[in-house]
Design a protein around this motif. Structure first.
Motif, PDB file in Angstrom:
ATOM      1  N   SER A   1       0.891  -1.254   0.086  1.00  0.00           N
ATOM      2  CA  SER A   1      -0.049  -0.028   0.057  1.00  0.00           C
ATOM      3  C   SER A   1       0.913   1.137  -0.029  1.00  0.00           C
ATOM      4  CB  SER A   1      -0.893   0.210   1.137  1.00  0.00           C
ATOM      5  OG  SER A   1      -0.041   0.307   2.310  1.00  0.00           O
ATOM      6  N   ARG A   2       0.391   2.307  -0.023  1.00  0.00           N
ATOM      7  CA  ARG A   2       1.087   3.797  -0.296  1.00  0.00           C
ATOM      8  C   ARG A   2       1.829   3.801   1.221  1.00  0.00           C
ATOM      9  NH1 ARG A   2       4.070   6.473  -2.616  1.00  0.00           N
ATOM     10  NH2 ARG A   2       2.719   6.063  -4.399  1.00  0.00           N
ATOM     11  N   GLN A   3       0.837   3.523   2.189  1.00  0.00           N
ATOM     12  CA  GLN A   3       1.682   3.730   3.583  1.00  0.00           C
ATOM     13  C   GLN A   3       2.736   2.652   3.842  1.00  0.00           C
ATOM     14  OE1 GLN A   3      -1.029   3.614   7.129  1.00  0.00           O
ATOM     15  NE2 GLN A   3       0.503   2.407   8.278  1.00  0.00           N
ATOM     16  N   GLN A   4       2.603   1.689   3.127  1.00  0.00           N
ATOM     17  CA  GLN A   4       3.714   0.437   3.339  1.00  0.00           C
ATOM     18  C   GLN A   4       5.125   1.087   2.424  1.00  0.00           C
ATOM     19  OE1 GLN A   4       1.496  -2.633   2.225  1.00  0.00           O
ATOM     20  NE2 GLN A   4       0.909  -3.488   4.258  1.00  0.00           N
ATOM     21  N   MET A   5       4.636   1.627   1.225  1.00  0.00           N
ATOM     22  CA  MET A   5       5.804   2.234   0.571  1.00  0.00           C
ATOM     23  C   MET A   5       6.402   3.283   1.160  1.00  0.00           C
ATOM     24  SD  MET A   5       3.862   1.958  -2.947  1.00  0.00           S
ATOM     25  CE  MET A   5       5.329   2.847  -4.137  1.00  0.00           C
ATOM     26  N   ASP A   6       5.714   3.984   2.187  1.00  0.00           N
ATOM     27  CA  ASP A   6       6.388   5.187   2.735  1.00  0.00           C
ATOM     28  C   ASP A   6       7.177   4.521   3.728  1.00  0.00           C
ATOM     29  OD1 ASP A   6       5.047   7.085   0.969  1.00  0.00           O
ATOM     30  OD2 ASP A   6       3.521   7.550   2.594  1.00  0.00           O
ATOM     31  N   ASP A   7       6.781   3.480   4.649  1.00  0.00           N
ATOM     32  CA  ASP A   7       7.376   3.058   5.544  1.00  0.00           C
ATOM     33  C   ASP A   7       8.730   2.358   4.998  1.00  0.00           C
ATOM     34  OD1 ASP A   7       5.497   3.439   7.653  1.00  0.00           O
ATOM     35  OD2 ASP A   7       4.510   1.473   7.265  1.00  0.00           O
ATOM     36  N   MET A   8       8.679   1.620   4.071  1.00  0.00           N
ATOM     37  CA  MET A   8       9.922   1.019   3.360  1.00  0.00           C
ATOM     38  C   MET A   8      10.897   2.365   2.985  1.00  0.00           C
ATOM     39  SD  MET A   8       9.898  -2.434   2.939  1.00  0.00           S
ATOM     40  CE  MET A   8      11.241  -2.207   1.716  1.00  0.00           C
ATOM     41  N   ALA A   9      10.499   3.361   2.477  1.00  0.00           N
ATOM     42  CA  ALA A   9      11.257   4.465   2.102  1.00  0.00           C
ATOM     43  C   ALA A   9      11.835   5.076   3.481  1.00  0.00           C
ATOM     44  CB  ALA A   9      10.624   5.539   1.430  1.00  0.00           C
ATOM     45  N   ARG A  10      11.176   5.194   4.569  1.00  0.00           N
ATOM     46  CA  ARG A  10      11.623   5.620   5.701  1.00  0.00           C
ATOM     47  C   ARG A  10      12.773   4.771   6.434  1.00  0.00           C
ATOM     48  NH1 ARG A  10       7.230   5.355   8.134  1.00  0.00           N
ATOM     49  NH2 ARG A  10       6.286   6.994   7.345  1.00  0.00           N
ATOM     50  N   ILE A  11      12.546   3.466   6.287  1.00  0.00           N
ATOM     51  CA  ILE A  11      13.301   2.530   7.179  1.00  0.00           C
ATOM     52  C   ILE A  11      14.588   2.424   6.332  1.00  0.00           C
ATOM     53  CG2 ILE A  11      13.583   0.559   7.840  1.00  0.00           C
ATOM     54  CD1 ILE A  11      11.633   2.049   9.419  1.00  0.00           C
ATOM     55  N   TRP A  12      14.422   2.211   4.820  1.00  0.00           N
ATOM     56  CA  TRP A  12      15.605   1.706   3.991  1.00  0.00           C
ATOM     57  C   TRP A  12      16.114   2.902   3.079  1.00  0.00           C
ATOM     58  CZ3 TRP A  12      18.153  -2.430   5.170  1.00  0.00           C
ATOM     59  CH2 TRP A  12      17.744  -3.321   5.787  1.00  0.00           C
ATOM     60  N   GLY A  13      15.467   4.031   2.928  1.00  0.00           N
ATOM     61  CA  GLY A  13      15.844   4.794   2.142  1.00  0.00           C
ATOM     62  C   GLY A  13      15.470   4.876   0.656  1.00  0.00           C
ATOM     63  N   GLY A  14      15.718   5.631  -0.018  1.00  0.00           N
ATOM     64  CA  GLY A  14      15.222   5.709  -1.519  1.00  0.00           C
ATOM     65  C   GLY A  14      16.003   4.916  -2.694  1.00  0.00           C
ATOM     66  N   GLU A  15      16.968   4.078  -2.356  1.00  0.00           N
ATOM     67  CA  GLU A  15      17.553   3.608  -3.413  1.00  0.00           C
ATOM     68  C   GLU A  15      16.588   2.182  -3.898  1.00  0.00           C
ATOM     69  OE1 GLU A  15      21.649   2.065  -2.788  1.00  0.00           O
ATOM     70  OE2 GLU A  15      21.845   3.334  -1.020  1.00  0.00           O
ATOM     71  N   GLY A  16      16.706   2.006  -5.022  1.00  0.00           N
ATOM     72  CA  GLY A  16      15.801   1.172  -5.807  1.00  0.00           C
ATOM     73  C   GLY A  16      16.033  -0.373  -5.222  1.00  0.00           C
ATOM     74  N   ARG A  17      17.301  -0.749  -4.752  1.00  0.00           N
ATOM     75  CA  ARG A  17      17.524  -2.110  -4.387  1.00  0.00           C
ATOM     76  C   ARG A  17      16.835  -2.274  -3.212  1.00  0.00           C
ATOM     77  NH1 ARG A  17      22.540  -2.844  -1.372  1.00  0.00           N
ATOM     78  NH2 ARG A  17      23.193  -0.655  -0.586  1.00  0.00           N
TER      79      ARG A  17
END
Length: 956
Positions: A499-515
């Motif tokens: 979901s959009r919230q989960q994508m935001d969580d991923m970016a918050r925890i891991w940063g913006g790198e595609g990998r």
């Protein structure tokens, strides 16, 4: 509060003496049973009725001597009358009793003798009145002692959830909680009301409330049409939230008998619910179940599912079974505590210190859901404490001291358990579930030591926080210095489903790198756990995960960070089916990883020969991120093909909207109408077709003269449809290819024979079925192809050695293997580390290579002996021809001998040993190689030493 067993036994002996001469059913039956109930501390006349009218089997009117709805039925006879006819008479009353009122205990008595039958277990006993004190535990439920085996798969759990579901539906249909509430809080009142009712139902059957007090209150005090049920429930909740000293002196006697609960469970004011006759009946139906036997470990999940009508149709599909929870908590902490207990159980001081230690342990589940992991962990800790109390009692008995006081010695409590849950309703259920299991364990302690023990009012509470664990500060929930173990089952969500919230969580925890975006959502909890454990290096953790985090491209990304931050894997369950026995059961392929920031001895890998079967523990010197006993190696997503090997790449991709592809039937029909197209029709093979033989065809129009194309109007229509489909594509490169509609968008078709490997293959096969294809067969993008591959390459790739490697490092599509060039490019081929220092004569290398080629040809010959069979037929473990199996065994022997030249053992006990050797070999190889960084834009060959020794081998 129930009487102690000692008090009950004393009263039973006095009762037996008092009624030793009783004989007359008509004159003495009622006072006899009134006094009998007083043996167990029950003086309230509400619990049972005498001469209860029922319709007998056959339609006549009958009268039950004593009837306690849902609990006990008594048929009394005069002294000396035979008991067997009395039993038959009692059973004849059952057809006239409402289902919800059916008793679980049947008693027939002639004053001098009792015959007691437990109708649930079919156990029974007959004893004399004088021996009543010896058998009082058969009637423990009267006093409130109702300890019974809590079985997670017991149908009562499903039945209970279904009855709560009917009540939920009736209340929801009435509009309860929907009016006057903010939209986001619309269901809150209903959820809280159901949680309160759950507690009351449980309390009614476990001596928290007076015996059947809640059911009696609903049946006796509310009107049959239900109009006053809601207001009376609201009054009851207020009473349960009020200490006795603050209650009105004029409070109704029946309400005043309910205890003060506290724990904030009944604190929040709720709207008064509207009941009708049907809704009241639904509540009474729920009351009729024996809630003492409910398993809080699974009922929470079932209870949650009733809130969703769709989920309820698959009720029980997603709860976590106790068996799977124990797979995590036993190696994480329980096995160690049990072993420590066995060492100290006979030493008073050390046993006392061990007991104090149990009280200091604290647990955090940062994705606790309905609390399953916390509930089972708490239950097991309480069971261990019960063993400690038994051992202490034995030591005191040996020293002549009196029995222990369990009231003062019980130390383990629910406030040692902490959880974070993003949804409010499961968070509420988790808290109540911990209270329920706490009381079940208290009943068990009381049963064991004859001293009723309850924690009412609720003074301590579990710490369950409603919030997003990926934004909350875990240290605010439980300071890491106080944490012993982090555990749980965080959500599994692949990158394409977030979901959009989960994508935001991923970016918050891991940063913006595609990998990092390719990681499973569960990887967020791994990182947060490691960061949290930095505050307490002695703490440890174990999480259930999708197995994808230990396979394929995710390994290097996730575990590169984990290892760099000091993580050590302590134990691991390799891939198994995370399933349960409920209806509509759901199975996911998971791993369990126990880890911490200390390197501990005694590492264990739990292997599964069958993902649905039992595990067997294998000691390990080191557990690497692929969950094998091998060095901590991280395989890169290597794009360069090692020197000396044919390049592995995907087949061709049409991106044609389906207009160039045909089934056999479609091809035949098309050629019947457009016969000139026959010379442009080619077999089109992907993984499915290679394995299962289902033929597909494609129009391969590469190089077609314009005049010939115009001469085939049906082909031209197809080409036009391809162009239109590409123009509608959201991808720019595909839209640009609309100008070349006769061509595949990605043409990798070789002009020479090639080796084909299916991209996806079933996990049930011992070998991935691979084979050679000619240049006239068009390989789809669902094949991996190697042009110029020889029998040597076919033999190594078909060996158990390579397939063992593939099973560990390949990605998965669901449970199936997903083969990628990275599996191939990272594989340590035979002879790849031989150098002048090893002094292996070239003749030995040539001999080993020739042996592999010959064995590979034998495999191909064995296949050819069954021309009507597909590769699926040939490689199904149940149908694999013995001749082909023998050929593969000889091929394995030849490949294993080749690896002996690189220091490999003469034999392997299984895949684990093979993979451990291959990782060691890989480490040796890559020590000679530069590290591959960002994949180059243009293919380049990099690194010496990975040569397969295939140069000069004749092509097939």
């Amino acid at each position: 509060m129930p009487l102690s067993w000692n008090e009950i036994k004393s009263r039973a002996m006095a009762f037996s003496r008092q009624w030793a001469d009783a004989a007359d059913e008509k004159q003495q039956s009622i006072p006899f049973w009134i006094d009998f109930f007083e043996v167990f501390g029950i003086t309230n006349r509400r619990v049972a009725s005498f001469e209860h009218a029922v319709k007998k089997h056959g339609g006549g009117q009958g009268y039950v001597d004593l009837f306690w709805p849902g609990q006990m039925l008594v048929e009394q006879k005069s002294r000396g009358k035979p008991l067997e006819p009395a039993f038959d008479q009692a059973m004849g009353y059952f057809p006239g009793i409402a289902e919800r009122d059916l008793p679980h205990t049947l008693v027939v008595c002639d004053f001098a003798r009792f015959r007691v039958i437990d109708l649930d277990t079919r156990r029974e006993i007959t004893f004399a009145l004088a021996d009543l004190h010896k058998h009082v535990r058969w009637f423990g439920f009267i006093a409130g002692y109702k300890t019974q085996e809590i079985r997670p798969q017991d149908p009562v759990n499903i039945k209970a959830a279904e009855r709560m579901g009917r009540l939920h539906d009736a209340l929801k249909a009435s509009g309860y909680g929907q009016f006057g509430s903010a939209p986001e809080r619309a269901g809150h009142a209903l959820e809280v009301l159901l949680v309160r009712l759950l507690f009351c139902l449980f309390a009614d059957d476990t001596a928290i409330f007076p015996a059947q007090g809640f059911r009696a209150f609903i049946e006796e005090r509310t009107a049959p049409d239900g109009h006053d049920t809601g207001p009376l429930l609201a009054q009851l909740f207020q009473v349960l939230n009020t200490p006795p000293e603050r209650r009105s002196a004029l409070l109704d006697e029946q309400l005043a008998a309910f205890p003060y609960i506290n724990g904030r469970l009944f604190e929040e004011p709720l709207p008064i619910a509207d009941f009708d006759a049907a809704t009241r009946e639904a509540l009474l139906d729920a009351c009729a179940l024996d809630w003492a036997g409910i398993s809080p470990a699974i009922f929470g999940s079932l209870f949650q599912s009733i809130m969703d009508a769709q989920a309820r149709r698959n009720l029980g599909a997603h709860y976590t079974s106790e068996e799977n929870i124990l797979k995590l908590i036993k190696p994480l902490f329980l096995d160690g505590l049990r072993a420590e207990f066995e060492r100290v159980r006979h030493q008073r001081n050390r046993l006392f210190d061990f007991h104090k230690k149990l009280r200091t342990l604290s647990f955090l589940d940062p994705a606790c859901g309905c609390g399953n992991f916390l509930v089972i962990s708490y239950r097991e800790l309480r069971l261990l404490e019960l063993d400690v109390l038994r051992a202490a009692a034995e030591l005191q008995g040996q020293s002549g001291q009196r029995s222990i006081d369990v009231h003062s010695l019980i130390g383990v409590n629910v406030d040692q358990f902490h959880g974070i849950e993003i949804e409010e309703f499961p968070a509420q259920i988790a808290q109540v579930a911990l209270w329920l299991v706490d009381h079940q364990m208290n009943l068990r302690v009381g049963e064991e030591f004859g001293q009723y023990f309850a924690r009412i009012p609720l003074v301590t509470s579990p710490h369950i926080v409603h919030g997003n664990a990926l934004t909350l500060d875990w240290a605010a929930v439980l300071p890491p210095a106080r944490c012993s173990h982090v555990l749980g089952n965080p959500p599994f969500v692949g990158h394409q489903w977030r979901s959009r919230q989960q994508m935001d969580d991923m970016a918050r925890i891991w940063g913006g790198e595609g990998r990092f975006g390719r990681l499973d959502y569960v990887a967020c909890w791994y990182r947060r756990t490691v960061e949290y454990l930095q505050g307490n290096l002695a703490a440890s953790a174990a999480l259930v995960s999708t197995n994808s985090i230990c396979q394929g491209e995710q390994v290097a990304t996730l575990w590169g960070w984990m290892l760099a931050n000091g993580t050590h894997i302590h134990f691991a369950h390799r891939t198994f089916a995370w399933s349960n026995e409920a209806r509509g059961k759901a199975a996911v392929h998971c791993v369990i990883i126990g880890f911490g920031l200390q390197d501990l001895p005694g590492k264990v890998i739990y292997e599964y020969d069958d993902i649905k079967g039992p595990a067997h523990a294998v000691p390990a010197a080191n557990i690497n991120p692929y969950l094998v006993d091998a060095p901590n190696v991280l395989l890169p997503s290597r794009t360069d093909t090692p020197p000396g090997l044919p390049q592995l790449k995907k087949g061709s991709q049409p991106t044609d909207g389906g207009h160039l592809i045909f089934t056999t039937a479609e091809k035949d029909d098309f050629l019947a109408r457009e016969p000139l197209a026959a010379q442009w029709m080619r077999p089109y093979i992907g993984g499915e077709e290679l394995i299962n033989g289902n033929g597909r065809w494609c129009l391969w129009l590469k190089g077609i003269p314009p005049a010939q194309l115009r001469a085939m109007p049906l082909v031209l229509q197809r080409v036009q449809a391809v162009a239109e489909a590409r123009r509608r594509s959201p991808t720019k490169s595909v839209r640009e290819f609309a100008a070349q509609p006769t061509l595949f968008t990605q043409d990798r078709q070789p002009d020479a024979p090639y080796l084909a490997i299916p991209e996806v293959s079933s996990e049930t096969r011992h070998f991935i079925p691979i084979g050679f294809l000619g240049p006239d067969v068009i390989a789809s993008n669902k094949l991996q192809i190697a042009v110029g591959a020889t029998r040597f390459h076919f033999g190594v790739l078909s060996s158990t050695m390579h397939n063992a490697w593939m099973r560990v490092v390949a990605g998965r599509l669901e449970s199936r293997y997903s083969y990628s060039p990275s599996v191939y490019n990272n594989f340590p081929w035979p002879f790849c580390t031989l150098d002048s220092k090893q002094k292996v004569p070239p003749a030995q290398v040539q001999k080993a290579q020739a042996a592999i080629e010959a064995a590979a040809q034998a495999v191909l010959d064995a296949r050819a002996a069954f021309p009507g069979s597909t590769l699926a037929d040939l490689y199904d473990p149940l149908t694999m021809p013995p001749a082909l199996l023998r050929a593969h065994q000889k091929l394995d022997a030849a490949v294993d001998r080749a690896y002996q030249l690189a220091g490999g053992p003469k034999s392997y006990s299984g895949d684990a040993e093979r993979v451990a050797f291959l990782f060691t070999l890989y480490q040796r190889i890559t020590s000679l190689l530069p590290v591959q960084t960002t994949p180059p834009k243009k293919p380049r060959r990099r690194g010496a030493g990975l040569a397969a020794g295939g140069a000069g081998v004749d092509a097939v």
